[in-house]
Design a protein around this motif. Structure first.
Motif, PDB file in Angstrom:
ATOM      1  N   GLN A  34       0.838  -1.187   0.000  1.00  0.00           N
ATOM      2  CA  GLN A  34       0.000   0.000   0.000  1.00  0.00           C
ATOM      3  C   GLN A  34       0.877   1.242   0.000  1.00  0.00           C
ATOM      4  N   VAL A  35       0.425   2.263  -0.655  1.00  0.00           N
ATOM      5  CA  VAL A  35       1.168   3.514  -0.774  1.00  0.00           C
ATOM      6  C   VAL A  35       0.443   4.609  -0.016  1.00  0.00           C
ATOM      7  N   GLN A  36       1.214   5.396   0.688  1.00  0.00           N
ATOM      8  CA  GLN A  36       0.682   6.602   1.316  1.00  0.00           C
ATOM      9  C   GLN A  36       1.395   7.816   0.749  1.00  0.00           C
ATOM     10  N   LEU A  37       0.627   8.863   0.505  1.00  0.00           N
ATOM     11  CA  LEU A  37       1.168  10.116  -0.025  1.00  0.00           C
ATOM     12  C   LEU A  37       0.945  11.211   1.008  1.00  0.00           C
ATOM     13  N   VAL A  38       2.009  11.949   1.288  1.00  0.00           N
ATOM     14  CA  VAL A  38       1.915  13.030   2.265  1.00  0.00           C
ATOM     15  C   VAL A  38       2.439  14.309   1.633  1.00  0.00           C
ATOM     16  N   GLU A  39       1.550  15.307   1.516  1.00  0.00           N
ATOM     17  CA  GLU A  39       1.930  16.590   0.934  1.00  0.00           C
ATOM     18  C   GLU A  39       2.395  17.550   2.016  1.00  0.00           C
ATOM     19  N   SER A  40       3.191  18.517   1.587  1.00  0.00           N
ATOM     20  CA  SER A  40       3.610  19.601   2.462  1.00  0.00           C
ATOM     21  C   SER A  40       3.937  20.813   1.606  1.00  0.00           C
ATOM     22  N   GLY A  41       4.012  21.974   2.255  1.00  0.00           N
ATOM     23  CA  GLY A  41       4.475  23.166   1.557  1.00  0.00           C
ATOM     24  C   GLY A  41       3.420  24.170   1.189  1.00  0.00           C
ATOM     25  N   GLY A  42       2.158  23.886   1.477  1.00  0.00           N
ATOM     26  CA  GLY A  42       1.142  24.876   1.175  1.00  0.00           C
ATOM     27  C   GLY A  42       1.268  26.089   2.079  1.00  0.00           C
ATOM     28  N   GLY A  43       0.470  27.109   1.761  1.00  0.00           N
ATOM     29  CA  GLY A  43       0.497  28.310   2.577  1.00  0.00           C
ATOM     30  C   GLY A  43      -0.172  29.459   1.873  1.00  0.00           C
ATOM     31  N   SER A  44       0.104  30.652   2.374  1.00  0.00           N
ATOM     32  CA  SER A  44      -0.492  31.863   1.816  1.00  0.00           C
ATOM     33  C   SER A  44       0.592  32.744   1.229  1.00  0.00           C
ATOM     34  N   VAL A  45       0.282  33.349   0.100  1.00  0.00           N
ATOM     35  CA  VAL A  45       1.242  34.191  -0.590  1.00  0.00           C
ATOM     36  C   VAL A  45       0.479  35.257  -1.378  1.00  0.00           C
ATOM     37  N   GLN A  46       1.124  36.365  -1.640  1.00  0.00           N
ATOM     38  CA  GLN A  46       0.513  37.391  -2.466  1.00  0.00           C
ATOM     39  C   GLN A  46       0.700  37.068  -3.943  1.00  0.00           C
ATOM     40  N   ALA A  47      -0.160  37.616  -4.753  1.00  0.00           N
ATOM     41  CA  ALA A  47      -0.070  37.402  -6.195  1.00  0.00           C
ATOM     42  C   ALA A  47       1.331  37.782  -6.682  1.00  0.00           C
TER      43      ALA A  47
END
Length: 123
Positions: A1-14
């Motif tokens: 079985q595979v698990q995927l874990v994301e990271s790195g999102g956030g808030s930024v200005q255009a």
């Protein structure tokens, strides 16, 4: 079985930049094709970019020239470098993986999905 874990999102200005990462655990043969999708409130999940084990890449038109997908096969990770971000890029970004890349690039039929990471781009 595979698990995927994301990271790195956030808030930024255009106009700003963010880098998303996704780490896959499990058999490497199950993640030959890795991709990023996104979903905004009230909208369907849409494709963003994908990359296969040979590092052949595909981008949807709306992100071409701004986003770069890359992968590290030894570590089973995939990243999405996002530059020149726009408010319309605001969404939850999902990492996905499959044993192979299908001809059609859509949210259907992927074996594995991450939990998603939020990206907010303010005007």
């Amino acid at each position: 079985q595979v698990q995927l874990v994301e990271s790195g999102g956030g808030s930024v200005q255009a106009g700003g930049s963010l880098t998303l990462s996704c780490a896959a655990s499990g058999p490497s043969r199950q993640v030959n094709c890795m991709a990023w999708f996104r979903q905004s409130p009230g909208k369907e999940r849409e494709a963003v970019a994908r990359i296969d084990r040979e590092e052949s890449k595909f981008y949807v038109d709306s992100v071409k020239g701004r986003f770069t997908i890359s992968r590290d096969n030894a570590r089973n990770t995939v990243s999405l470098q996002m530059n020149s971000l726009r408010p319309e890029d605001t969404a939850i970004y999902y990492c996905a993986a499959h044993r192979f890349c299908r001809y059609a690039f859509s949210p259907e039929g992927w074996d594995y999905w991450g939990q998603g990471t939020q990206v907010n781009v303010s005007p």
